[in-house]
Design an enzyme around this catalytic site. Structure first.
Site, mmCIF file in Angstrom:
data_model
loop_
_atom_site.group_PDB
_atom_site.id
_atom_site.type_symbol
_atom_site.label_atom_id
_atom_site.label_comp_id
_atom_site.label_asym_id
_atom_site.label_seq_id
_atom_site.Cartn_x
_atom_site.Cartn_y
_atom_site.Cartn_z
ATOM 1 N N CYS A 9 29.384 80.991 -17.185
ATOM 2 C CA CYS A 9 29.979 81.410 -18.459
ATOM 3 C C CYS A 9 31.341 82.010 -18.133
ATOM 4 O O CYS A 9 31.922 81.687 -17.098
ATOM 5 C CB CYS A 9 29.064 82.349 -19.232
ATOM 6 S SG CYS A 9 28.898 84.019 -18.565
ATOM 7 N N ARG A 15 25.952 85.973 -20.994
ATOM 8 C CA ARG A 15 25.184 84.741 -21.190
ATOM 9 C C ARG A 15 24.612 84.169 -19.902
ATOM 10 O O ARG A 15 23.420 83.847 -19.838
ATOM 11 C CB ARG A 15 26.046 83.679 -21.884
ATOM 12 C CG ARG A 15 26.443 84.064 -23.296
ATOM 13 C CD ARG A 15 27.438 83.101 -23.885
ATOM 14 N NE ARG A 15 28.728 83.231 -23.208
ATOM 15 C CZ ARG A 15 29.782 82.462 -23.454
ATOM 16 N NH1 ARG A 15 29.695 81.486 -24.334
ATOM 17 N NH2 ARG A 15 30.910 82.661 -22.820
ATOM 18 N N ASP A 117 29.771 83.496 -27.193
ATOM 19 C CA ASP A 117 29.847 84.678 -26.346
ATOM 20 C C ASP A 117 29.622 85.937 -27.185
ATOM 21 O O ASP A 117 30.402 86.226 -28.091
ATOM 22 C CB ASP A 117 31.227 84.742 -25.689
ATOM 23 C CG ASP A 117 31.306 85.761 -24.580
ATOM 24 O OD1 ASP A 117 30.342 86.538 -24.388
ATOM 25 O OD2 ASP A 117 32.347 85.789 -23.892
#
Length: 148
Positions: A9, A15, A117
């Site tokens: 990520c 994440r 996000d």
């Protein structure tokens, strides 16, 4: 055969650590190694406190995590690289073009769904991302274990 999976990520504090933990748990008992990194990692930072609280809320007790920067070496070592967003795939291809054929969205099996996000947002954003990650991880785990 996919023996080493890298989850990517942006900062490697929200994440990808969540996905790394969930996928590692889903693949428990197999010999598949799961790790994570960030394209712009907050190197050596722990998992975001809201990300950790979200995992704990769902009954998970992840080991300690330290964010690390994606490197060409990490990308080459991985047999499969999973990202959260299409733009991350493009960024990876620009950085390490020879890995093009092994990079996919984590949400590939959910109609190429991207996972937003939640960084610096409230618990609701983390819950939303967690749900998407959980479903995506279950789909990948099912496919990966079927190939063993």
């Amino acid at each position: 055969m996919f023996d080493r999976i890298l989850i990517v990520c942006t900062g490697n504090i929200c994440r990808s650590p969540i996905a790394e933990h969930l996928l590692r748990e889903a693949l428990q008992g197999s010999d598949i190694a799961v790790s994570s990194a960030g394209l712009g990692a907050l190197v050596d930072h722990p998992i975001d406190c809201t990300a950790l609280a979200t995992l704990q809320h769902h009954g998970h007790r992840p080991p300690s995590h330290r964010a690390r920067q994606l490197t060409a070496e990490l990308a080459h070592e991985a047999d499969l690289i999973l990202t959260m967003e299409q733009g991350q795939i493009q960024s990876m291809i620009q950085r390490v073009p020879e890995t093009r054929g092994k990079i996919f969205l984590l949400g590939k099996w959910q109609s190429e769904q991207e996972i937003p996000d939640p960084y610096r947002q409230g618990p609701e954003a983390f819950e939303h991302s967690y749900g998407l990650i959980e479903r995506a991880v279950a789909s990948w785990a099912e496919r990966l274990l079927a190939r063993r």
